[in-house]
Design an enzyme around this catalytic site. Structure first.
Site, PDB file in Angstrom:
ATOM      1  N   HIS A  62       0.830  -1.234   0.203  1.00  0.00           N
ATOM      2  CA  HIS A  62      -0.298  -0.187  -0.189  1.00  0.00           C
ATOM      3  C   HIS A  62       0.548   1.217   0.208  1.00  0.00           C
ATOM      4  CE1 HIS A  62       0.932  -0.423   4.358  1.00  0.00           C
ATOM      5  NE2 HIS A  62       0.340   1.183   4.342  1.00  0.00           N
ATOM      6  N   HIS A  64       1.595   4.391   1.759  1.00  0.00           N
ATOM      7  CA  HIS A  64       2.027   4.994   3.533  1.00  0.00           C
ATOM      8  C   HIS A  64       3.253   4.872   3.349  1.00  0.00           C
ATOM      9  CE1 HIS A  64      -1.993   4.513   5.759  1.00  0.00           C
ATOM     10  NE2 HIS A  64      -1.648   5.676   5.169  1.00  0.00           N
ATOM     11  N   ASP A  66       5.849   4.733   5.332  1.00  0.00           N
ATOM     12  CA  ASP A  66       6.937   4.055   5.372  1.00  0.00           C
ATOM     13  C   ASP A  66       6.781   1.987   5.287  1.00  0.00           C
ATOM     14  OD1 ASP A  66       4.205   2.873   7.109  1.00  0.00           O
ATOM     15  OD2 ASP A  66       4.879   1.722   8.091  1.00  0.00           O
ATOM     16  N   HIS A  67       5.960   1.752   4.357  1.00  0.00           N
ATOM     17  CA  HIS A  67       6.352   0.791   3.169  1.00  0.00           C
ATOM     18  C   HIS A  67       6.670   1.228   1.816  1.00  0.00           C
ATOM     19  CE1 HIS A  67       3.719  -2.219   5.769  1.00  0.00           C
ATOM     20  NE2 HIS A  67       3.487  -0.451   5.869  1.00  0.00           N
ATOM     21  N   HIS A 144      -7.591  -1.818   5.500  1.00  0.00           N
ATOM     22  CA  HIS A 144      -7.044  -0.061   5.799  1.00  0.00           C
ATOM     23  C   HIS A 144      -7.945   1.024   5.241  1.00  0.00           C
ATOM     24  CE1 HIS A 144      -3.411   0.844   7.853  1.00  0.00           C
ATOM     25  NE2 HIS A 144      -2.509   0.601   6.437  1.00  0.00           N
ATOM     26  N   ASP A 215      -0.861  -3.843   5.607  1.00  0.00           N
ATOM     27  CA  ASP A 215      -1.062  -3.356   6.635  1.00  0.00           C
ATOM     28  C   ASP A 215      -3.124  -4.080   7.108  1.00  0.00           C
ATOM     29  OD1 ASP A 215       1.058  -2.349   7.220  1.00  0.00           O
ATOM     30  OD2 ASP A 215       0.370  -0.664   7.284  1.00  0.00           O
ATOM     31  N   HIS A 273       5.332  -5.317  11.656  1.00  0.00           N
ATOM     32  CA  HIS A 273       4.868  -4.370  11.962  1.00  0.00           C
ATOM     33  C   HIS A 273       4.802  -4.156  13.042  1.00  0.00           C
ATOM     34  CE1 HIS A 273       1.902  -1.424  10.139  1.00  0.00           C
ATOM     35  NE2 HIS A 273       2.914  -1.468   9.159  1.00  0.00           N
TER      36      HIS A 273
END
Length: 320
Positions: A62, A64, A66-67, A144, A215, A273
């Site tokens: 996805h 976001h 942090d990914h 999510h 997530d 995570h």
């Protein structure tokens, strides 16, 4: 198949955990596949025994930060290093616009073939996104705050063990014919005799499988995708005590991950995570999350950066 965790923290890095990334090593074809690419992932490569020159595919769950924040830098570095393999990227449809914008505005030159395969929530449930003679990759949507996808990699079954002694006893000449028989093919010899390869091979050997799920909060789609997998890597952002936060932010608790593993009858569960709030020394620690999960699914491990896992096959066969 071997997994190397390159980042196991949620949201932001910590001193001991970088943000999300894991590598799948395929030694039989000298390839690496990367799942998520948080900030600093290429630094994690340098601290590992992995080689970015073998990187062939990247799967993004996805959009976001942090990914994905490590992706532009890694791709630019691959170009500078003269990566000749080419790169296939899979992820939400917004991935193309994100990369196009950053690479263009930074004048980054991608000198190797690159293809982006965009995914849409509406058409992604149990969707096959890659298949060749050796592997099958399937995705499914998660729950999510932004479009998110889980991925499953299945190694295809291999031919059973070839009975060389039986072939010799029947005076079948060794060489290419043995290879044909091992593949289950029907072979006609020069003397007119006909043999079916299946008569010389044992049962097919099941390939390994793993699922990467983050997530998300507890999702039936994830349960279906994980069915019978040898290894499930599932986010465990929160402890069971903080389940209200998990629901608010659409993440999973350690117990949700364990419930998925148990109901899907997977071989092993690995929690990743993890929220930085559970740093060692705090009231709730990562080991507490591990204990919570193991109370539901005993064969559970806690991921840490640079942990390597050889995927072990178990007897469960996935329903089709």
């Amino acid at each position: 198949m071997q997994i190397t965790f390159l980042g196991t923290s949620s949201g932001v890095p910590t001193r001991s955990r970088n943000v999300s990334a894991l590598a799948l090593r395929l030694p039989q074809r000298s390839e690496l596949w990367l799942f998520d690419c948080g900030e600093g992932t290429q630094h994690q490569f340098l601290r590992s025994d992995l080689r970015t020159s073998q990187l062939k595919k990247i799967f993004i769950t996805h959009m976001h930060g942090d990914h994905i924040y490590g992706l532009p830098g890694l791709m630019a570095s691959l170009g500078l290093a003269g990566n000749s393999l080419g790169l296939d990227l899979y992820g939400p449809s917004a991935l193309k616009g994100f990369l196009d914008g950053i690479l263009k505005s930074s004048s980054s030159r991608i000198s190797y073939p690159m293809k982006i395969h965009g995914l849409e929530l509406e058409s992604a449930e149990n969707k096959i996104i890659f298949e060749d003679n050796d592997f099958l990759v399937t995705c499914t949507p998660l729950i999510h705050r932004v479009p998110a996808f889980a991925y499953r990699v299945d190694e295809k079954a291999k031919p059973g063990r070839f009975d060389v002694e039986k072939a010799k006893a029947l005076r079948i000449p060794p060489g290419p014919i043995y290879s044909q028989l091992q593949k289950g093919q029907i072979v006609k010899l020069k003397d007119g005799r006909i043999f079916n390869g299946n008569d010389f091979c044992g049962p097919q050997r099941k390939g390994a499988s793993f699922v990467y799920c983050t997530d998300t909060m507890f999702a039936q789609t994830a349960l279906k995708l994980a069915n019978g997998a040898d290894l499930l890597i599932h986010e465990a952002t929160f402890s069971h005590e903080d389940s209200d936060l998990a629901y608010q932010r659409q993440h999973s608790t350690s117990t949700m991950a364990a419930q998925i593993a148990s109901e899907a009858n997977v071989g092993q569960l690995v929690l990743t995570h993890l929220s930085p709030r559970y740093a060692p020394g705090n009231r709730i620690s990562p080991n507490d999350l591990l204990s919570e999960a193991k109370s539901i699914f005993p064969n559970t491990l806690l991921a840490k950066d640079f942990l390597q896992i050889e995927i072990q096959k178990h007897a469960t066969v996935r329903d089709t």
